[in-house]
Design a protein around this motif. Structure first.
Motif, PDB file in Angstrom:
ATOM      1  N   MET B 199      63.975  12.359  61.836  1.00 40.92           N
ATOM      2  CA  MET B 199      63.110  12.216  63.203  1.00 40.92           C
ATOM      3  C   MET B 199      62.915  10.731  63.393  1.00 40.92           C
ATOM      4  SD  MET B 199      61.543  14.025  60.477  1.00 40.92           S
ATOM      5  CE  MET B 199      61.724  13.280  58.926  1.00 40.92           C
ATOM      6  N   ASP B 200      62.770   9.971  62.453  1.00 39.73           N
ATOM      7  CA  ASP B 200      62.672   8.358  63.012  1.00 39.73           C
ATOM      8  C   ASP B 200      63.857   7.994  63.721  1.00 39.73           C
ATOM      9  OD1 ASP B 200      60.367   8.742  61.719  1.00 39.73           O
ATOM     10  OD2 ASP B 200      60.881   7.365  60.113  1.00 39.73           O
ATOM     11  N   ARG B 201      64.999   8.356  63.260  1.00 41.13           N
ATOM     12  CA  ARG B 201      66.455   7.979  63.865  1.00 41.13           C
ATOM     13  C   ARG B 201      66.202   8.588  65.581  1.00 41.13           C
ATOM     14  NH1 ARG B 201      70.207  10.790  65.764  1.00 41.13           N
ATOM     15  NH2 ARG B 201      69.962  12.571  64.392  1.00 41.13           N
ATOM     16  N   SER B 202      65.845   9.841  65.685  1.00 34.66           N
ATOM     17  CA  SER B 202      65.772  10.069  66.805  1.00 34.66           C
ATOM     18  C   SER B 202      64.688   9.534  67.984  1.00 34.66           C
ATOM     19  CB  SER B 202      65.553  11.760  67.130  1.00 34.66           C
ATOM     20  OG  SER B 202      66.338  12.668  66.446  1.00 34.66           O
ATOM     21  N   VAL B 203      63.546   9.204  67.354  1.00 35.52           N
ATOM     22  CA  VAL B 203      62.785   8.562  68.066  1.00 35.52           C
ATOM     23  C   VAL B 203      63.171   7.130  68.549  1.00 35.52           C
ATOM     24  CG1 VAL B 203      60.267   7.619  68.134  1.00 35.52           C
ATOM     25  CG2 VAL B 203      60.708   9.739  67.070  1.00 35.52           C
ATOM     26  N   MET B 204      63.788   6.249  67.397  1.00 34.84           N
ATOM     27  CA  MET B 204      64.387   5.271  67.750  1.00 34.84           C
ATOM     28  C   MET B 204      65.328   5.086  68.724  1.00 34.84           C
ATOM     29  SD  MET B 204      64.050   3.093  63.947  1.00 34.84           S
ATOM     30  CE  MET B 204      65.046   4.212  63.132  1.00 34.84           C
ATOM     31  N   GLU B 205      66.136   6.161  68.753  1.00 36.19           N
ATOM     32  CA  GLU B 205      67.287   6.359  69.771  1.00 36.19           C
ATOM     33  C   GLU B 205      66.988   6.860  71.040  1.00 36.19           C
ATOM     34  OE1 GLU B 205      70.880   7.262  66.425  1.00 36.19           O
ATOM     35  OE2 GLU B 205      70.472   8.963  68.018  1.00 36.19           O
ATOM     36  N   GLY B 206      65.853   7.872  70.949  1.00 34.81           N
ATOM     37  CA  GLY B 206      65.654   8.553  72.216  1.00 34.81           C
ATOM     38  C   GLY B 206      64.625   8.120  73.036  1.00 34.81           C
ATOM     39  N   ASP B 207      63.654   7.217  72.307  1.00 32.43           N
ATOM     40  CA  ASP B 207      62.254   6.830  72.935  1.00 32.43           C
ATOM     41  C   ASP B 207      61.764   5.504  72.156  1.00 32.43           C
ATOM     42  OD1 ASP B 207      60.136   6.545  74.878  1.00 32.43           O
ATOM     43  OD2 ASP B 207      58.980   8.123  73.568  1.00 32.43           O
ATOM     44  N   PRO B 208      62.803   4.553  72.254  1.00 29.07           N
ATOM     45  CA  PRO B 208      62.503   2.994  71.649  1.00 29.07           C
ATOM     46  C   PRO B 208      61.190   2.522  72.023  1.00 29.07           C
ATOM     47  CG  PRO B 208      64.352   2.895  72.872  1.00 29.07           C
ATOM     48  CD  PRO B 208      64.037   4.383  72.998  1.00 29.07           C
ATOM     49  N   HIS B 209      61.111   2.637  73.310  1.00 28.95           N
ATOM     50  CA  HIS B 209      59.897   1.605  73.830  1.00 28.95           C
ATOM     51  C   HIS B 209      58.540   2.262  73.287  1.00 28.95           C
ATOM     52  CE1 HIS B 209      62.090  -0.730  76.501  1.00 28.95           C
ATOM     53  NE2 HIS B 209      62.784   0.390  77.001  1.00 28.95           N
ATOM     54  N   SER B 210      58.490   3.561  73.008  1.00 25.58           N
ATOM     55  CA  SER B 210      57.210   4.071  72.632  1.00 25.58           C
ATOM     56  C   SER B 210      56.858   3.347  71.070  1.00 25.58           C
ATOM     57  CB  SER B 210      57.154   5.622  72.247  1.00 25.58           C
ATOM     58  OG  SER B 210      57.888   5.882  71.497  1.00 25.58           O
ATOM     59  N   VAL B 211      57.604   2.943  70.259  1.00 24.61           N
ATOM     60  CA  VAL B 211      57.558   2.447  68.963  1.00 24.61           C
ATOM     61  C   VAL B 211      57.235   0.928  69.277  1.00 24.61           C
ATOM     62  CG1 VAL B 211      58.931   1.699  66.690  1.00 24.61           C
ATOM     63  CG2 VAL B 211      59.418   3.925  67.917  1.00 24.61           C
ATOM     64  N   ILE B 212      57.712   0.209  70.287  1.00 29.45           N
ATOM     65  CA  ILE B 212      57.513  -0.967  70.511  1.00 29.45           C
ATOM     66  C   ILE B 212      56.067  -1.150  70.997  1.00 29.45           C
ATOM     67  CG2 ILE B 212      58.113  -3.065  71.991  1.00 29.45           C
ATOM     68  CD1 ILE B 212      61.185  -2.044  71.911  1.00 29.45           C
ATOM     69  N   GLU B 213      55.801  -0.097  71.906  1.00 28.11           N
ATOM     70  CA  GLU B 213      54.455  -0.235  72.602  1.00 28.11           C
ATOM     71  C   GLU B 213      53.445  -0.061  71.314  1.00 28.11           C
ATOM     72  OE1 GLU B 213      53.656   2.589  75.783  1.00 28.11           O
ATOM     73  OE2 GLU B 213      51.916   1.588  76.302  1.00 28.11           O
ATOM     74  N   GLY B 214      53.582   1.049  70.620  1.00 27.64           N
ATOM     75  CA  GLY B 214      52.714   1.230  69.306  1.00 27.64           C
ATOM     76  C   GLY B 214      52.476  -0.163  68.538  1.00 27.64           C
ATOM     77  N   MET B 215      53.489  -0.856  68.368  1.00 25.68           N
ATOM     78  CA  MET B 215      53.626  -2.069  67.701  1.00 25.68           C
ATOM     79  C   MET B 215      52.627  -3.227  68.450  1.00 25.68           C
ATOM     80  SD  MET B 215      57.127  -2.313  65.880  1.00 25.68           S
ATOM     81  CE  MET B 215      56.680  -3.734  64.563  1.00 25.68           C
ATOM     82  N   ILE B 216      52.875  -3.183  69.601  1.00 28.58           N
ATOM     83  CA  ILE B 216      52.203  -4.137  70.567  1.00 28.58           C
ATOM     84  C   ILE B 216      50.606  -3.971  70.182  1.00 28.58           C
ATOM     85  CG2 ILE B 216      51.504  -5.072  72.887  1.00 28.58           C
ATOM     86  CD1 ILE B 216      54.487  -4.366  73.517  1.00 28.58           C
ATOM     87  N   ILE B 217      50.394  -2.584  70.315  1.00 32.16           N
ATOM     88  CA  ILE B 217      48.789  -2.251  70.276  1.00 32.16           C
ATOM     89  C   ILE B 217      48.279  -2.727  68.974  1.00 32.16           C
ATOM     90  CG2 ILE B 217      47.303  -0.342  70.377  1.00 32.16           C
ATOM     91  CD1 ILE B 217      49.127   1.071  72.278  1.00 32.16           C
ATOM     92  N   CYS B 218      49.309  -2.432  67.928  1.00 25.88           N
ATOM     93  CA  CYS B 218      48.776  -2.646  66.676  1.00 25.88           C
ATOM     94  C   CYS B 218      48.609  -4.125  66.157  1.00 25.88           C
ATOM     95  CB  CYS B 218      49.681  -2.223  65.604  1.00 25.88           C
ATOM     96  SG  CYS B 218      49.606  -2.633  63.852  1.00 25.88           S
ATOM     97  N   ALA B 219      49.392  -4.963  66.952  1.00 23.67           N
ATOM     98  CA  ALA B 219      49.553  -6.325  66.855  1.00 23.67           C
ATOM     99  C   ALA B 219      48.209  -7.011  67.582  1.00 23.67           C
ATOM    100  CB  ALA B 219      50.463  -7.041  67.495  1.00 23.67           C
ATOM    101  N   LYS B 220      47.636  -6.271  68.769  1.00 22.06           N
ATOM    102  CA  LYS B 220      46.396  -6.636  69.434  1.00 22.06           C
ATOM    103  C   LYS B 220      45.138  -6.151  68.496  1.00 22.06           C
ATOM    104  CE  LYS B 220      43.269  -7.046  72.571  1.00 22.06           C
ATOM    105  NZ  LYS B 220      42.637  -8.072  73.392  1.00 22.06           N
TER     106      LYS B 220
END
Lengths: 153, 592
Positions: B199-220
């Motif tokens: 599932m993580d592979r599919s998310v990273m391949e299919g919707d990478p921006h959602s992961v990055i966005e989540g990380m930006i929010i976490c950083a804040k």
């Protein structure tokens, strides 16, 4: 070799790399980790060679021996296992005459290796033949690929 | 022509393996080659989309004409001209190649939150992500929310770590926020090592921006300036798409200095793993990023206090991060209400093995295993009998039929001797041998044990040796008890999660399928006819037509016989590879 290693060293300095990234670059360039490359880096960076070998033997991506010109990777993930990937591997070893504890044919034409899971479980069993992923692999399809590669050698 | 046509081709790892890239370029060629009006070209677009989770039907192609969707399955390059001519040009879908009802029920019975973009948008195009509301949540978090408010929202959502352990994400972030330090890190754990989980592979391949966005929010939320995404080496496509996504974010100023025009800086880079399962463990993963052997260390303190380079580090799984933007946008209570009282939201499972519909399934926490296997998975392949479902990968256990109706969440799976884990589910049927399955998982953990602590390093080796002799028909009385004893000690005394959970597959199969172990030990028989040393292949003389198909494929030249007379297998030469069994069209080869 010196020149290539120098380039890897520059990359390392530029990107604040570490032992893992150096070894990744060496593996990518030479297809394995030659001993001379490690000693060269060990001297340049004043890091004991044992540290490099410690890391190299820890991760499965690094190989200390040269590998075959054709690499067949059979996925040994759970889904592939359930769908019979063990048989694919056994058959490859018999067909290519690879002895126990080895993964490469004596003429360096083929390397057969296992990978834990490439995450393509929906099309199991999966084999990667020279970087190309093949799904729903059968013994028959596998042997066809092998014959094709043998011919092109 | 005023029709608007969109052609979406699946190009996840599964899609590419089935020829997705070729199909895509065939459509592009077809569009370029048609001499129809120039406007047609502009109105007809092709898109590569991520995995939609139904890889066994790949290559899947969606054709949308003015928003009306038709889906084709198993598309090959040579099918493209006909689809193009009949459907796109003339407007009549090629009915015989479209997906059947099972495709729709597979999707309708799910509730897609994390996977909602996978298979819909082009993962290599940031504008496609922005068009579906992407980076709204990050903008909101950075410009108008305080770290406390973000942490509060995540806490209220009841989101728990999707990597497997289920630690409440909000609490982890709160800890990260409270610790004072000039340098803090955010790490995304994309080292999805469990075999059978993707599932993580599919998310990273299919919707990478959602992961990055989540990380930006976490950083804040935690006050971090630097992040890493640790992706395993076996996922080259995920690395490529994430890198592309990060580069595009830099251009849009979503990453880097002063993001969204605020005074907040955050940057992100990818670290590629080098092939070690244990690096999925948080402390090992951080040692790996530091360039060392990825060995776990005792948890004297939480990573949120002392993590990467001894600095406070918040580490979450890919799916956890992908949930965050949705929680911020749609609200914590919406997310909380999707799941059970103890765990909020949905969970993605990868369901594989002997089930009709293999693929990714996203359901609210709390649905039953039966719902996942039968309603979504379509039941057992070839209508055989269900035997067990293995959840949680090599750290999990096998759950038999009698527990199919439990509600799936972290606690209930633990109660029946398994774990949620990262979400891999492998369905086993009557033709699967439970001893062999347990051995398979132990082989895996034994090989992947880093060797630091003795219970794991030596204990798993001894257990594997015992299982090895049982499957070879050399099992002894007392072996079962010895396995149980060893399992208890390894579980209690190992340093990290790998060792602590390694005996689970053996212990859970012993709990529910003891009789299979006994059959192997006492009767020297493998009831499912899987263990190589305990089965023999024979040819049924009355059924054999003497066609010679088996003789031709036998790699050991072990089959004797002249044409049109029944053949025989020379048992002294047979290597039990099973090739003949597959090759025989008349089912005259017996396995027992």
């Amino acid at each position: 070799m010196e020149e290539t290693l120098q380039k890897i060293l520059e990359e390392y300095r530029k990107n604040e790399g570490n032992i893992v990234t150096i070894l990744q670059d060496i593996e990518k360039t030479f297809g394995y980790i030659p001993e001379e490359a490690v000693t060269w880096f060990s001297k340049k960076l004043d890091i004991p060679a044992s540290r490099f070998f410690g890391v190299a033997t820890f991760y499965s991506q690094f190989h200390l021996k040269p590998r075959g010109r054709n690499i067949i990777t059979v996925c040994r993930g759970t889904a592939c296992h359930v769908k019979g990937s063990e048989r694919l591997i056994n058959r490859l070893f018999i067909e290519l005459d690879i002895t126990d504890n080895e993964d490469t044919t004596s003429d360096q034409k083929f390397t057969v290796e296992k990978v834990n899971c490439i995450g393509a479980c929906g099309i199991a069993p999966v084999a990667v033949v020279n970087h190309e992923v093949h799904g729903k692999m059968s013994l028959d399809k596998m042997m066809k690929e092998v014959r094709k590669l043998k011919k092109s050698e | 022509m005023d029709k608007e046509i969109v052609i979406k081709v699946c190009t996840g790892t599964g899609g590419v393996a089935s020829g997705g890239e070729k199909v895509l370029s065939a459509f592009q060629d077809a569009i370029a080659a048609t001499g129809i009006e120039a406007t047609f070209y502009e109105k007809c677009t092709t898109k590569k989309v991520g995995c939609r989770g139904f890889c066994s039907k790949d290559v899947l192609v969606d054709i949308l004409i003015n928003g009306e969707k038709t889906t084709y399955k198993h598309v090959k390059v040579d099918m493209v001209p006909r689809i193009f001519d009949e459907h796109i040009v003339k407007g009549n879908p090629v009915a015989e190649w479209t997906v059947e009802d099972d495709y729709y029920t597979f999707h309708e019975k799910q509730q897609k939150v994390v996977l909602s973009h996978c298979g819909e948008i082009d993962p290599e195009d940031i504008d496609a992500y922005i068009a579906v509301g992407g980076y709204e949540a990050a903008r909101k978090a950075i410009l108008s929310m305080s770290p406390e408010e973000i942490v509060d929202a995540v806490k209220k959502s009841n989101l728990r770590g999707r990597g497997g352990a289920g630690f409440p994400t909000g609490l982890k972030w709160e800890l990260g926020l409270r610790i004072r330090s000039d340098i803090k890190f955010v790490i995304c754990n994309g080292d999805e090592g469990d075999p059978g989980a993707f599932m993580d592979r599919s998310v990273m391949e299919g919707d990478p921006h959602s992961v990055i966005e989540g990380m930006i929010i976490c950083a804040k939320a935690t006050g971090s300036r630097r992040g890493y995404i640790y992706v395993r080496a076996e996922y080259p496509l995920a690395v490529k798409r994430l890198q592309l996504a990060i580069d595009m974010c830099h251009k849009q100023k979503f990453l880097g200095k002063k993001i969204f025009g605020s005074d907040f800086d955050f940057d992100l880079s990818i670290f590629q793993g080098a092939g070690a399962f244990v690096c999925g463990e948080a402390t090992a993963l951080m040692r790996s990023i530091e360039g060392k052997r990825g060995m776990p260390s005792p948890k004297m303190w939480r990573s949120a206090e002392k993590g990467l380079w001894d600095k406070p580090t918040v580490l979450n799984n890919v799916e956890t991060f992908a949930n965050i933007p949705r929680i911020i946008l749609k609200g914590a209570s919406w997310y909380r209400n999707l799941g059970t009282e103890r765990s909020g939201g949905t969970k993605v499972f990868s369901i594989t093995g002997k089930v009709k519909n293999t693929g990714l399934v996203e359901v609210p926490l709390g649905v039953s295993l039966r719902h996942i296997i039968y309603d979504i998975g379509g039941g057992i392949e070839g209508d055989k009998t269900f035997k067990a479902i293995q959840t949680g990968g090599p750290s999990g256990g096998c759950i038999p039929a009698e527990h199919l109706d439990i509600e799936v969440d972290y606690e209930s799976l633990a109660q029946v001797g398994s774990i949620m884990g990262s979400g891999g589910m492998v369905v086993l049927d009557e033709t699967s041998c439970m001893v062999n399955t347990a051995k398979f998982f132990l082989e895996f953990t034994q090989e992947e044990s880093c060797g630091k602590c003795t219970p794991c390093r030596i204990g798993t080796k001894r257990m594997l040796e015992i299982l090895g002799r049982i499957t070879r028909g050399k099992g002894r009385d007392g072996d079962i008890e010895l396995l149980e004893e060893l399992g208890r000690y390894i579980r209690a005394a190992s340093l990290c999660g790998l060792g602590m959970t390694a005996p689970n597959p053996v212990l859970s199969t012993l709990r529910y399928f003891r009789h299979e172990y006994e059959a192997h030990i006492k009767e020297k028989r493998c009831p499912a006819a899987v263990c190589r040393d305990l089965i023999t292949y024979t040819i049924h003389e009355e059924i054999c037509k003497g066609c010679g198909a088996c003789k031709k494929v036998c790699p050991a030249d072990a089959i004797r016989g002249t044409r049109k007379t029944p053949h025989k297998i020379d048992q002294s030469l047979c290597v039990k590879c099973g090739t003949c069994f597959d090759a025989c069209k008349f089912k005259s080869i017996m396995k027992a």
